[in-house]
Design a protein around this motif. Sequence first.
Motif, mmCIF file in Angstrom:
data_model
loop_
_atom_site.group_PDB
_atom_site.id
_atom_site.type_symbol
_atom_site.label_atom_id
_atom_site.label_comp_id
_atom_site.label_asym_id
_atom_site.label_seq_id
_atom_site.Cartn_x
_atom_site.Cartn_y
_atom_site.Cartn_z
ATOM 1 N N ASP A 40 0.772 -1.304 -0.031
ATOM 2 C CA ASP A 40 0.001 0.111 -0.146
ATOM 3 C C ASP A 40 0.904 1.249 -0.038
ATOM 4 O OD1 ASP A 40 1.015 -0.539 2.483
ATOM 5 O OD2 ASP A 40 -0.935 -0.602 3.575
ATOM 6 N N LEU A 132 9.310 -6.095 -5.965
ATOM 7 C CA LEU A 132 9.977 -7.227 -4.860
ATOM 8 C C LEU A 132 9.559 -8.371 -5.232
ATOM 9 C CD1 LEU A 132 9.371 -4.740 -1.828
ATOM 10 C CD2 LEU A 132 11.413 -5.280 -2.842
ATOM 11 N N TYR A 138 15.961 -13.402 -6.411
ATOM 12 C CA TYR A 138 16.198 -12.405 -7.638
ATOM 13 C C TYR A 138 17.052 -13.400 -8.639
ATOM 14 C CZ TYR A 138 13.872 -9.078 -5.068
ATOM 15 O OH TYR A 138 13.116 -8.339 -4.139
ATOM 16 N N ILE B 194 9.267 -9.409 10.058
ATOM 17 C CA ILE B 194 7.933 -9.291 9.255
ATOM 18 C C ILE B 194 8.030 -10.320 8.328
ATOM 19 C CG2 ILE B 194 6.369 -7.938 8.224
ATOM 20 C CD1 ILE B 194 7.102 -5.431 9.856
ATOM 21 N N ALA B 196 6.111 -11.009 5.429
ATOM 22 C CA ALA B 196 6.252 -10.404 3.929
ATOM 23 C C ALA B 196 6.213 -11.350 3.034
ATOM 24 C CB ALA B 196 7.478 -9.451 3.863
ATOM 25 N N THR B 281 -4.073 -5.157 4.332
ATOM 26 C CA THR B 281 -3.060 -4.585 3.604
ATOM 27 C C THR B 281 -1.792 -4.579 4.112
ATOM 28 O OG1 THR B 281 -3.264 -2.684 5.200
ATOM 29 C CG2 THR B 281 -4.946 -2.480 3.306
ATOM 30 N N ARG B 282 -0.942 -4.256 3.185
ATOM 31 C CA ARG B 282 0.664 -4.559 3.645
ATOM 32 C C ARG B 282 0.704 -4.170 5.042
ATOM 33 N NH1 ARG B 282 3.536 -8.637 2.933
ATOM 34 N NH2 ARG B 282 2.905 -8.529 0.623
ATOM 35 N N THR B 283 0.374 -2.598 5.076
ATOM 36 C CA THR B 283 0.751 -2.135 6.472
ATOM 37 C C THR B 283 0.048 -2.853 7.587
ATOM 38 O OG1 THR B 283 1.313 -0.181 5.358
ATOM 39 C CG2 THR B 283 0.896 0.001 7.589
ATOM 40 N N GLU B 284 -1.106 -3.220 7.347
ATOM 41 C CA GLU B 284 -1.806 -4.067 8.216
ATOM 42 C C GLU B 284 -1.338 -5.117 9.046
ATOM 43 O OE1 GLU B 284 -5.737 -5.085 6.754
ATOM 44 O OE2 GLU B 284 -6.938 -4.761 8.728
ATOM 45 N N GLU B 693 16.542 -6.179 7.602
ATOM 46 C CA GLU B 693 15.179 -6.286 8.192
ATOM 47 C C GLU B 693 15.249 -6.462 9.532
ATOM 48 O OE1 GLU B 693 12.778 -9.139 6.217
ATOM 49 O OE2 GLU B 693 13.411 -8.672 4.364
ATOM 50 N N SER B 707 5.379 -0.596 7.196
ATOM 51 C CA SER B 707 5.161 -0.536 5.717
ATOM 52 C C SER B 707 6.330 -0.980 5.336
ATOM 53 C CB SER B 707 4.387 0.713 5.593
ATOM 54 O OG SER B 707 5.511 1.614 5.057
ATOM 55 N N PHE B 708 6.095 -1.189 3.803
ATOM 56 C CA PHE B 708 7.339 -1.503 2.855
ATOM 57 C C PHE B 708 8.258 -0.101 2.738
ATOM 58 C CE2 PHE B 708 6.144 -5.446 0.535
ATOM 59 C CZ PHE B 708 6.472 -6.319 1.387
ATOM 60 N N LEU B 709 7.639 0.986 3.171
ATOM 61 C CA LEU B 709 8.690 2.083 3.118
ATOM 62 C C LEU B 709 9.750 2.124 3.956
ATOM 63 C CD1 LEU B 709 6.126 5.087 2.791
ATOM 64 C CD2 LEU B 709 7.426 4.195 0.964
ATOM 65 N N TYR B 711 10.122 -0.870 6.115
ATOM 66 C CA TYR B 711 10.849 -2.310 6.537
ATOM 67 C C TYR B 711 11.248 -2.780 5.261
ATOM 68 C CZ TYR B 711 11.170 -6.887 8.071
ATOM 69 O OH TYR B 711 11.445 -8.070 8.505
ATOM 70 N N VAL B 713 12.571 -4.927 2.732
ATOM 71 C CA VAL B 713 12.786 -6.267 2.057
ATOM 72 C C VAL B 713 13.699 -6.004 0.928
ATOM 73 C CG1 VAL B 713 11.321 -7.678 0.571
ATOM 74 C CG2 VAL B 713 10.307 -7.214 2.872
ATOM 75 N N PRO B 714 14.686 -6.746 0.708
ATOM 76 C CA PRO B 714 15.829 -6.289 -0.232
ATOM 77 C C PRO B 714 15.027 -6.478 -1.705
ATOM 78 C CG PRO B 714 16.119 -8.364 0.765
ATOM 79 C CD PRO B 714 15.117 -7.784 1.547
ATOM 80 N N SER B 715 15.915 -5.719 -2.403
ATOM 81 C CA SER B 715 15.371 -5.772 -4.094
ATOM 82 C C SER B 715 16.549 -6.530 -4.793
ATOM 83 C CB SER B 715 14.932 -4.283 -4.555
ATOM 84 O OG SER B 715 16.380 -3.838 -4.901
#
Lengths: 150, 789
Positions: A40, A132, A138, B194, B196, B281-284, B693, B707-709, B711, B713-715
Amino acid sequence: MQIQMNVNGADRSADIEARTLLVHFLREDLGLTGTNVGCDTSSCGACTVHVNGESVKSCTMLAVSANGETVTTIEGLASGGEMHPMQTSFMENHGLQCGYCTPGMVMASVSLLKENPNPSEAEVREGLEGNLCRCTGYHNIVKAVLAAAG
Amino acid sequence: MTAVMGSPRLRKEDPALLTGENKFVDDIQAVGQLWMGMVRSPFAHAKVNGINAEPAKSMPGVYAVYTGAELMDMGLWAAPLPCAWPVTPDMVNPPHYPVATDEVHHVGEIVAVVLADSRYEAADAVEKVEVDYAELPAVGSVEAALTDAATAHSDHATNKAFTWALEPNPDGVNDAFANAAHTVTGEFLQQRLIPAAMEPRGVLAIPSPHGGDITMYTSTQVPHILKVMMAATTGISEAKIRIIAPAVGGGFGAKLNVNPDESLALTLANKLGRPVRWTETRTEAAFSTHQGRGQRQKIEVAADADGKLLGVRVHLDADMGAYMMLITPGVPLLGSFLYTGVYDVPAFGFTCDGWFTNLTPTDAYRGAGRPEASYAIERAMDMLAQKVGITPEEVRRRNYLGGGDAFENLDVASTLTFDSGHYGPNLDMALNMAKIADLRAEQQRRRDAGESKQLGIGLCTYVEICGLAPSRALAGLAYGAGGWEAGTVRMLPTGKVEVVTGSTPHGQGHETSWSMIVADKLGVDPDDVEVLHSDTAISPLGLDTYGSRSLAVGGVAISMACDKVIDKARLIAAHQLEANPDDLEFESGRFGVKGSPDKGLLIQEVAYGAFTAHNLPDGMEPNINEQMVFDPPNFAFPFGTHVAVVEVDENTGETTLLDYIAVDDCGNQVNPLIVEGQVHGGIVQGVAQALFEGAEYDEDGQCKNPSFLDYLVPSAMEVPSIKTDYTYTPSTSNPMGVKGVGEAGTIGSAAAVINGICDALSPYGVSDIEMPASPMRVWKTIQDAKAGA
Ligand code: FES
Ligand code: FES
C-alpha cells in the motif's frame, strides 16, 4: 464517473467511483486479476502494467487518469496462445516460485528491455529495483531477463 | 525413456502463473459478498471502555458493525483461537479470541468489525467507529518483559509464560566448563522479522445455506490443520467445513496459523448466510500476521586448548508477543536441538524462558528456531577460532561429527539421532569454490594498504532438522498433532494418473516434483500425472506444508503409494497374462514376463482392465486407487557450507555482499532446478535478516516500520548472484533418501554474512555486531572500537 480505455486490445468502459485505483478497476471491474497488489506504499511493483507502452505501478494511478489511454496487463502479453518471450524465459530459468510478484515482474522486465535491449546484470538489477520478490532471491529472475535479452 | 528423477524439469505450474490465469484468494468473487473492515487498537495495551459504532453504521454500503462484546454475545466461538503446542503443563496461555472485549494486548488487535458492500466502504466505515481506550503501561520488548515492571496482561503477576529445559547431562556440562582451556560467550539478538510473503493474507468464506456447509478460501499453508482447528474452536461440525487454499503467494511460515480474521469470516458467513471476505493491506500485515524470530540468545562454549569442543550451554529469552498462537511457544524448542550444530559436543544444556510482550505474536518464520540456533553456534565457533588462533574452517574441521567423514544414524548430544552426514567434503567444496586462499590474500592486501573498503570472509556450516516429523517425537514434545503425511495415487481409465497429496504448496512446485516421482516410479510421462491438493474436499487427509517436510514426508508418501499401485497392478497383469506375479518384471511402465519378451502389459492397459473389472483376480476390488500415510521414523538432517564474501566500507559503514557460495546437501534430489530456487530464496531471506530487516518497536509497543517504505525487504539491487553446488548424502529416514531444502538457505546465510562482517572488522577488535548490520550500526561499531582501542 464514466471512463473508457483500451485494455489488452479491447475498448472497455465503465462507471466507477472517482477514487478507484487503476489496479482495482482492472481487477474488480474488468476481472483482470492477473495484476496483483502486494503493498500500500507503491513499493513492491506487483501491480505493474503498461500504460501506452510504459511501465506503471497501477496502484499509484487512479483509473480516471488512464481514461482514454491504452493499457496492457499480464493477460494481454501472450498472443495467439503463445507466451511472450519474457514469459517463456521466466519459465525456462525458473524465475518464479509462488508467482505472486511474477506478472508485475514480467511487465517491468518487458519494458526494461524495451528501454535497454542489452543490459548488463547490474543494469537488470537496477532496472528491477521497484519490484520485490520474496521467493526467488532474484538470481533466476535476473538470469531470465538476461536470457530474454539474448 | 530418459531419467526423470534428478533432472531439471521445467515447472508445470508456471504457465498459469505467468499469464495471470491463476486465482489467489483476492481474485475470487462471490455474489453477495460482504467486506470485513477491522477496527484495530492503536495502543499496545489498553482498557476498552466503550465503543460507539453508530456513526459507522450509517455510512454508505455498511451492512453491520459489531463490537467485540457483541460478537462474543453472538456465540460465534466455542473456544479461543488454538495454541497446538503447550510446551509445558503449566504454560500460561491467556484466552485469545478473534476480537478483544475489555482489554487489548497489542497494536492492531481487533476490537470491532465492519461489514460493507465494498472494500472501500468497509475502510471508510472503520474510520468512523469511535473507541474509548484507557491506555495501560505497555511491555514493548523482551527486556522490559524480564523486569515485570509492567505486565503485558494486567491480570498476570509476571510476564513469564513458561520455562522449558533440555538438559540431558547437567553434570557433564558443568565439568566441561570447569575443565575448559577456552570458553566463549555470545549474546545475540534475533530481531523480530516481518515475514512479508508477497501475497498479503486474505480470506473468503462462502456459506451454502441449502447444503448447511461452508467453504472458506484462505491464503494458508495449512488448510487441513485449519479445518480441524476451525471446527474445534467454532463448534461448526468438521464435516461441514471445506477449506481451500487456492494459489497462495508465498508463506514462509506466516500462513501457518489460525488467525482471527479467518475465524471471523467463517463464523460471520455462517451466521449471516452471506459470503464474508477480507484481505489485509501490507501495512496492516505488521499487526494482523504473526512475526518471526524475537529471541535473546546466550550461548556459552567450552573447549580444550586445541579448540575441541567440550560443552555447549544455551539460554534463550523468547518473545511470544501478546498471545500464544498455533505454535508460538514451540518455535524456540524446534531450535533447541540444533545448538550443537554439526559438531561432536560431549555435553549440552538448553533452557528457554518464554515471555509475553505487548507486541504482535511471534510464530513460525522460515526456519522457525533453527536459523536462530545455527546463528548462535556458528557465531560462537568463529569466536572460538579467534581465541584459539586458528581459522574458522579449522575449528570446524576439528569438531565435525564423525570427524568430517561419512556417518549414518549417529546419536548427538542434543538427544537426536542424525540420519546421515558427511561434512568434510562439503566444506572442501565450498572453500574451493570460494577460492579461499585468494580471498585471504586480497583481504591481507587491503589491510596492509590501509584501504577503506575491507574484505570479510564469513563461513557457516549448518545442519537443520527437516521432515517434520515422527509423530511419536512430536508427542514427546507435547505437540498437539502428528507428523505424518498422506498421498493417494490413482490410475484413471485412460491411463492418466491422478495424485492427491496432503502437502499444500505455495511456490514450492509440488505439482512438478510429485509428477516426477510418479513418472519415475510408474514409467509414465510426467505430463500424464495430475496432482490435486490444497482443498480439503479433494484431499481430505493431510498435514500440509511447513518445516521443509513436504518432500521428505509427503513426497515419500506418494512414492510409497506408487509401490502399492505397482503391487496391485502386478497381480492384475499376472492374472491377465496367465503368469506368476513373481515372474513379472516391471520396467519403464510395462509388466513383462521374464523370458518371454513379447508377453507383457503396459500399466495403462492394466489400469483400463482394473476399471472395466471384466477380468480381475477373484475377490479383487476394481480400480487402482492406492493411499499411503507415511509417518517418518526419524527427522531428516540436511546440511551445508555457506561462504559470504562481504566488503565493508569503514567510512560509510555500508556492507556490500560481493559473492555468496552455497554448497548444500539435501540428500537425493528430485528436481535440481527447484532445489536451486529454494536455496537462492532462502539465502536472500537470511541475508535480509543479517543486513536489512527488523521490526522496530518503541517502548510503548508501537511498530516504527510496518510498511514497505520503512521495512527493507531487499530488492534485486541489494543482493548478488549466488554460486551453488551440492553434495549428495542420502537420508536414512525414508526410502527415497531425500531430506528437504525449503529452509536451508535461511539457516545458513545470516551467520555467514555476520561472520563475514566480523571477519572484515577484526583488525579493529570488533568481535560482534547486532543484526541487521545497517550502515549506521556498522559505522558506529567501528567508531566505538577505534575509540576503545
Ligand atoms: S501494489 Fe503497487 S507497488 Fe505494491
Ligand atoms: S515468486 Fe513469490 S514473490 Fe516472487
